[in-house]
Design a protein around this motif. Structure first.
Motif, PDB file in Angstrom:
ATOM      1  N   LEU A  14       0.938  -1.165   0.004  1.00 38.94           N
ATOM      2  CA  LEU A  14       0.108  -0.143  -0.156  1.00 38.94           C
ATOM      3  C   LEU A  14       0.822   1.287  -0.168  1.00 38.94           C
ATOM      4  O   LEU A  14       0.567   2.250  -0.714  1.00 38.94           O
ATOM      5  CB  LEU A  14      -0.856   0.042   1.048  1.00 38.94           C
ATOM      6  CG  LEU A  14      -2.105  -1.056   1.159  1.00 38.94           C
ATOM      7  CD1 LEU A  14      -2.844  -0.995   2.345  1.00 38.94           C
ATOM      8  CD2 LEU A  14      -3.010  -0.570   0.101  1.00 38.94           C
ATOM      9  N   HIS A  15       1.996   1.256   0.816  1.00 38.79           N
ATOM     10  CA  HIS A  15       2.802   2.386   0.943  1.00 38.79           C
ATOM     11  C   HIS A  15       3.558   2.699  -0.325  1.00 38.79           C
ATOM     12  O   HIS A  15       3.760   3.722  -1.053  1.00 38.79           O
ATOM     13  CB  HIS A  15       3.685   2.322   2.010  1.00 38.79           C
ATOM     14  CG  HIS A  15       2.872   2.804   3.300  1.00 38.79           C
ATOM     15  ND1 HIS A  15       2.492   4.211   3.649  1.00 38.79           N
ATOM     16  CD2 HIS A  15       2.673   2.191   4.360  1.00 38.79           C
ATOM     17  CE1 HIS A  15       2.038   4.474   4.683  1.00 38.79           C
ATOM     18  NE2 HIS A  15       1.987   3.259   5.291  1.00 38.79           N
ATOM     19  N   ARG A  16       3.781   1.445  -1.009  1.00 36.99           N
ATOM     20  CA  ARG A  16       4.554   1.624  -2.478  1.00 36.99           C
ATOM     21  C   ARG A  16       3.524   2.265  -3.366  1.00 36.99           C
ATOM     22  O   ARG A  16       4.083   3.019  -4.258  1.00 36.99           O
ATOM     23  CB  ARG A  16       5.237   0.043  -2.790  1.00 36.99           C
ATOM     24  CG  ARG A  16       6.360  -0.120  -2.270  1.00 36.99           C
ATOM     25  CD  ARG A  16       7.068  -1.343  -2.383  1.00 36.99           C
ATOM     26  NE  ARG A  16       8.332  -1.717  -1.747  1.00 36.99           N
ATOM     27  CZ  ARG A  16       8.549  -2.771  -1.488  1.00 36.99           C
ATOM     28  NH1 ARG A  16       8.477  -3.543  -2.123  1.00 36.99           N
ATOM     29  NH2 ARG A  16       9.826  -3.016  -0.800  1.00 36.99           N
ATOM     30  N   LYS A  17       2.490   2.070  -3.210  1.00 35.36           N
ATOM     31  CA  LYS A  17       1.306   2.488  -4.240  1.00 35.36           C
ATOM     32  C   LYS A  17       1.000   3.861  -3.964  1.00 35.36           C
ATOM     33  O   LYS A  17       0.759   4.556  -4.892  1.00 35.36           O
ATOM     34  CB  LYS A  17       0.071   1.550  -4.140  1.00 35.36           C
ATOM     35  CG  LYS A  17      -1.197   1.821  -5.058  1.00 35.36           C
ATOM     36  CD  LYS A  17      -2.153   0.584  -5.265  1.00 35.36           C
ATOM     37  CE  LYS A  17      -2.994   1.235  -6.061  1.00 35.36           C
ATOM     38  NZ  LYS A  17      -4.224   0.256  -6.277  1.00 35.36           N
ATOM     39  N   TYR A  18       0.685   4.131  -2.665  1.00 40.82           N
ATOM     40  CA  TYR A  18      -0.094   5.498  -2.311  1.00 40.82           C
ATOM     41  C   TYR A  18       0.938   6.366  -1.885  1.00 40.82           C
ATOM     42  O   TYR A  18       0.434   7.571  -1.576  1.00 40.82           O
ATOM     43  CB  TYR A  18      -1.164   5.297  -1.333  1.00 40.82           C
ATOM     44  CG  TYR A  18      -2.327   4.562  -1.820  1.00 40.82           C
ATOM     45  CD1 TYR A  18      -3.166   4.750  -3.089  1.00 40.82           C
ATOM     46  CD2 TYR A  18      -2.600   2.863  -1.398  1.00 40.82           C
ATOM     47  CE1 TYR A  18      -4.260   4.226  -3.485  1.00 40.82           C
ATOM     48  CE2 TYR A  18      -3.722   2.344  -1.960  1.00 40.82           C
ATOM     49  CZ  TYR A  18      -4.558   2.793  -2.908  1.00 40.82           C
ATOM     50  OH  TYR A  18      -5.718   2.197  -3.364  1.00 40.82           O
ATOM     51  N   GLY A  19       2.196   6.088  -1.243  1.00 38.19           N
ATOM     52  CA  GLY A  19       3.088   6.849  -0.548  1.00 38.19           C
ATOM     53  C   GLY A  19       3.115   7.079   0.696  1.00 38.19           C
ATOM     54  O   GLY A  19       2.889   6.042   1.238  1.00 38.19           O
ATOM     55  N   PRO A  20       3.539   7.948   1.274  1.00 34.17           N
ATOM     56  CA  PRO A  20       3.952   7.925   2.856  1.00 34.17           C
ATOM     57  C   PRO A  20       3.012   7.755   3.918  1.00 34.17           C
ATOM     58  O   PRO A  20       3.125   7.481   4.976  1.00 34.17           O
ATOM     59  CB  PRO A  20       4.859   9.043   3.138  1.00 34.17           C
ATOM     60  CG  PRO A  20       4.461  10.105   2.077  1.00 34.17           C
ATOM     61  CD  PRO A  20       4.027   9.344   0.595  1.00 34.17           C
ATOM     62  N   ASN A  38     -10.642   5.934  10.669  1.00 32.47           N
ATOM     63  CA  ASN A  38     -10.138   6.618  11.755  1.00 32.47           C
ATOM     64  C   ASN A  38      -8.594   6.315  11.839  1.00 32.47           C
ATOM     65  O   ASN A  38      -7.717   6.718  12.791  1.00 32.47           O
ATOM     66  CB  ASN A  38     -10.789   6.574  13.015  1.00 32.47           C
ATOM     67  CG  ASN A  38     -10.292   7.815  13.821  1.00 32.47           C
ATOM     68  OD1 ASN A  38     -10.309   8.718  13.290  1.00 32.47           O
ATOM     69  ND2 ASN A  38     -10.187   7.689  15.381  1.00 32.47           N
ATOM     70  N   HIS A  39      -7.987   5.379  10.854  1.00 31.09           N
ATOM     71  CA  HIS A  39      -6.686   4.857  10.910  1.00 31.09           C
ATOM     72  C   HIS A  39      -5.632   5.401   9.958  1.00 31.09           C
ATOM     73  O   HIS A  39      -5.883   5.191   8.758  1.00 31.09           O
ATOM     74  CB  HIS A  39      -6.621   3.425  10.873  1.00 31.09           C
ATOM     75  CG  HIS A  39      -6.955   2.828  12.161  1.00 31.09           C
ATOM     76  ND1 HIS A  39      -8.237   2.633  12.653  1.00 31.09           N
ATOM     77  CD2 HIS A  39      -6.196   2.087  12.820  1.00 31.09           C
ATOM     78  CE1 HIS A  39      -8.105   2.163  13.935  1.00 31.09           C
ATOM     79  NE2 HIS A  39      -7.086   1.544  14.098  1.00 31.09           N
ATOM     80  N   VAL A  40      -4.744   5.926  10.318  1.00 31.34           N
ATOM     81  CA  VAL A  40      -3.689   6.276   9.286  1.00 31.34           C
ATOM     82  C   VAL A  40      -2.267   5.570   9.475  1.00 31.34           C
ATOM     83  O   VAL A  40      -1.773   5.847  10.487  1.00 31.34           O
ATOM     84  CB  VAL A  40      -3.722   7.890   9.144  1.00 31.34           C
ATOM     85  CG1 VAL A  40      -2.238   8.304   8.084  1.00 31.34           C
ATOM     86  CG2 VAL A  40      -4.705   8.674   8.924  1.00 31.34           C
ATOM     87  N   SER A  41      -1.626   4.928   8.471  1.00 33.83           N
ATOM     88  CA  SER A  41      -0.569   4.299   8.449  1.00 33.83           C
ATOM     89  C   SER A  41       0.723   5.085   7.809  1.00 33.83           C
ATOM     90  O   SER A  41       0.364   5.938   6.839  1.00 33.83           O
ATOM     91  CB  SER A  41      -0.646   2.968   7.699  1.00 33.83           C
ATOM     92  OG  SER A  41       0.721   2.426   7.687  1.00 33.83           O
ATOM     93  N   VAL A  42       1.784   5.507   8.746  1.00 30.64           N
ATOM     94  CA  VAL A  42       2.687   6.482   8.089  1.00 30.64           C
ATOM     95  C   VAL A  42       3.780   5.561   7.728  1.00 30.64           C
ATOM     96  O   VAL A  42       4.313   4.627   8.547  1.00 30.64           O
ATOM     97  CB  VAL A  42       3.007   7.422   9.219  1.00 30.64           C
ATOM     98  CG1 VAL A  42       3.795   8.288   8.871  1.00 30.64           C
ATOM     99  CG2 VAL A  42       1.609   8.054   9.754  1.00 30.64           C
ATOM    100  N   ALA A  43       4.599   6.131   6.571  1.00 30.96           N
ATOM    101  CA  ALA A  43       5.897   5.556   6.448  1.00 30.96           C
ATOM    102  C   ALA A  43       7.101   6.009   6.717  1.00 30.96           C
ATOM    103  O   ALA A  43       8.021   5.539   6.518  1.00 30.96           O
ATOM    104  CB  ALA A  43       5.752   4.825   4.892  1.00 30.96           C
ATOM    105  N   ASP A  44       6.864   7.400   6.837  1.00 35.10           N
ATOM    106  CA  ASP A  44       8.115   8.465   6.956  1.00 35.10           C
ATOM    107  C   ASP A  44       8.816   8.161   8.284  1.00 35.10           C
ATOM    108  O   ASP A  44       8.424   8.389   9.377  1.00 35.10           O
ATOM    109  CB  ASP A  44       7.617   9.660   6.736  1.00 35.10           C
ATOM    110  CG  ASP A  44       8.601  10.689   6.918  1.00 35.10           C
ATOM    111  OD1 ASP A  44       9.832  10.451   7.304  1.00 35.10           O
ATOM    112  OD2 ASP A  44       8.285  11.774   6.703  1.00 35.10           O
TER     113      ASP A  44
END
Ligand code: HEM
Length: 523
Positions: free
Chosen positions: A77-83, A90-96
């Motif tokens: 998902l992060h590779r597709k949608y970004g950081p 109500n949930h946000v996954s963060v890659a940074d």
């Protein structure tokens, strides 16, 4: 006469009642639709990209976790949608990775979500929060102050001989099973080893896993059940009170009271060394040892206000729950990736043999020798933990009331944010070719870059004041047992071409590390 406001109101109410009685299903459907749209179109989250269904309902995440591959979904998902990826209403996954110290800090203003408290034991019929499960920063601070010192590196190194005794038993048992010329489920044996080490540092006694060569009292199975429940119910923690959180549920299905199997097991281990009265009070314990039970019993006997029986039992049982699977996963990752890459295995063995020839290694290898004389092995250990972190879901935290700005998006207070180490450990900008197992990446970078890589890898153990308190136990045992294993045995996967089987139910468990072992040197 003109109708009054009250009579208008009661007319409307009775009209709604009529409609509700006439079209109950339609009304429920409208309510659900309204709720789904409300979820999706929350003004400050609506612009965050993510899988379309996830923003409408938590059930998307529940299904994803149920499939057991949520760590791979997170990376994809992060590779597709970004950081930033919205993975729930109500949930946000963060890659940074620069947000690691923001979410996981020592102020604890980003408090743990409802995912955690469902993972507690009950003692005297009350749910008792441990260090891991509590959401309350004050309770956490007070409890950590009581027990933290026992987990410090110098204090744990006082138990190095006890860990050596586990390594010796591990090798003896491998001699027996490998001597039969049959493939050995090394993955299972590594977990038996990790359990017995937890037993030694916690209770000054092995828990019988290596001795019996099996899952003692079904503890491994019970923990697996607990983790599966935690992973699934943790996505919808409000359901817990209707499931295992409901006392009636465990009366109807006592077998489901798995959390308490850990407590019962802990009490059994304590009873081997101490006495617990009928009312549950610890009355006598041997207080002279270096293990945690002795240390804490000694505090209790000198000042019962500083440490209660409840404290001792709750914290000891957390070690049983949290200490063995996590470590066994990392141990298996090292063995698996080295076996899959024989040229790296050869380099590890060459490094160990060369130190051995120069007479620099004790038997078993000491923690100090491993950390100072075996740099290539240590790079392998880091690389295995990078490519296969032990925990595989978001480490969820609530954004504090003032909100936070991330990558140009304002995330309001109360939103659940978090980082999954599987995502940051595969950040291309820090770890080029992130899906490749390449130990030398840890040896050929500048000191600054190494520091950055180390900081990101540390998220495997969480961060800030909620960072893993047992990290040093695991590092000591891994840094000792693995080089000793490769020093004594040639280890090869029985089916080199077969992939292992991985299931992520909070901890990313592997199956299929079955090996052929051949002795390289005599005991
Ligand atoms: C490779 C081995 C291990 C890994 C990867 C690991 C991982 C973690 C992680 C990621 C957390 C934080 C979870 C979160 O914030 O969501 C944590 C917390 C914790 N771990 Fe570990 N763990 C390991 C070994 C151990 C051992 C050996 C013990 C005890 C014997 C232990 C006991 C705990 C406890 C008590 C906490 C809660 C700490 C607090 O909140 O103050 N862990 N661990």
């Amino acid at each position: 006469m003109a109708p009054t406001a009250t009579s208008n109101g009661s007319h409307l109410l009775s009209h709604i009642q009529d409609v509700a009685l006439a079209y109950p299903l339609q009304l429920v459907a409208v309510f659900i639709l309204f709720r789904l749209l409300w979820n999706k179109f929350q003004p400050q989250l609506v612009s965050i990209p993510g899988p379309p269904l996830a923003a409408y309902t938590k059930l998307w995440r529940l299904y994803d976790v149920w499939k057991g591959q949520a760590h791979l979904t997170a990376v994809a998902l992060h590779r597709k949608y970004g950081p930033l990826v919205r993975i729930g209403p109500n949930h946000v996954s963060v890659a940074d990775p620069s947000y690691i110290p923001v979410f996981y800090n020592i102020k604890e203003n980003y408090t743990k979500s409802g995912f955690y408290p469902i993972q507690c034991v009950s003692w005297k019929k009350q749910p008792e929060m441990n260090l891991f499960s509590t959401r309350d920063p004050n309770y956490h601070r007070v409890e950590k102050r009581k027990v933290g010192a026992a987990y410090s590196l110098p204090n744990l190194l006082e138990s190095e001989e006890a860990i050596d005794s586990c390594i010796k038993l591990f090798m003896d048992r491998l001699d027996e099973v490998a001597g039969k010329g049959q493939p050995v489920d090394l993955g299972a044996w590594l977990q038996y080893f990790a359990f017995d080490v937890v037993g030694e540092v916690t209770f000054a006694s092995k828990l019988g896993f290596l001795e019996q060569g099996q899952d003692v009292d079904g503890m491994m199975k019970a923990i697996e059940g607990m983790l599966t429940y935690a992973a699934l119910c943790g996505q919808v923690p409000e359901w817990h009170k209707y499931l295992l959180g409901n006392p009636a549920f465990t009366w109807v299905m006592p077998a489901m009271e798995t959390w308490n199997q850990v407590l019962v097991f802990t009490l059994k281990a304590i009873n081997g060394r101490a006495s617990i009265k009928r009312d549950g009070e610890l009355i006598s314990a041997d207080t002279g040892g270096r293990d945690m039970l002795s240390r804490w019993a000694s505090v209790k006997s000198s000042d019962p206000l500083k440490m209660s029986t409840r404290d001792i039992i709750v914290h000891l049982s957390t070690n049983v729950f949290a200490g063995s699977d996590t470590t066994a996963i990392a141990l298996r990752a090292v063995v698996y990736y080295l076996c899959k890459n024989p040229h790296y295995m050869a380099k590890v063995v060459e490094e160990i043999d060369s130190a051995d020839k120069q007479g620099q290694l004790s038997t078993p290898i000491s923690y100090k020798e491993s950390t100072t004389l075996l740099p290539y092995f240590n790079a392998v250990l880091k690389e295995a933990m990078r490519i296969h972190p032990s925990v595989g879901l978001l480490m969820e935290r609530h954004v504090p009331p003032e909100g936070v700005e991330i990558q140009g998006h304002f995330i309001p207070g109360g939103t659940i944010v978090g980082i999954n180490p599987w995502v940051t450990n595969r950040d291309k900008s820090v770890f080029p070719d992130p899906d490749e197992f390449r130990p030398q990446r840890w040896l050929e970078v500048s000191p600054d870059r190494l520091k950055q890589m180390d900081n990101i890898l540390e998220l495997n153990f969480g961060g800030g004041s909620r960072k893993c308190i047992g990290r040093n136990i695991s590092m000591i045992e891994m840094q000792k047992v693995l080089p000793q294993l490769f020093r004594e045995y040639t280890v090869e996967l029985t089916h080199l071409d077969k992939e292992w089987h991985i299931v992520n139910h909070w901890f990313v468990q592997q199956e299929g590390v079955v090996c052929n072992l051949r002795r390289r040197r005599k005991n």
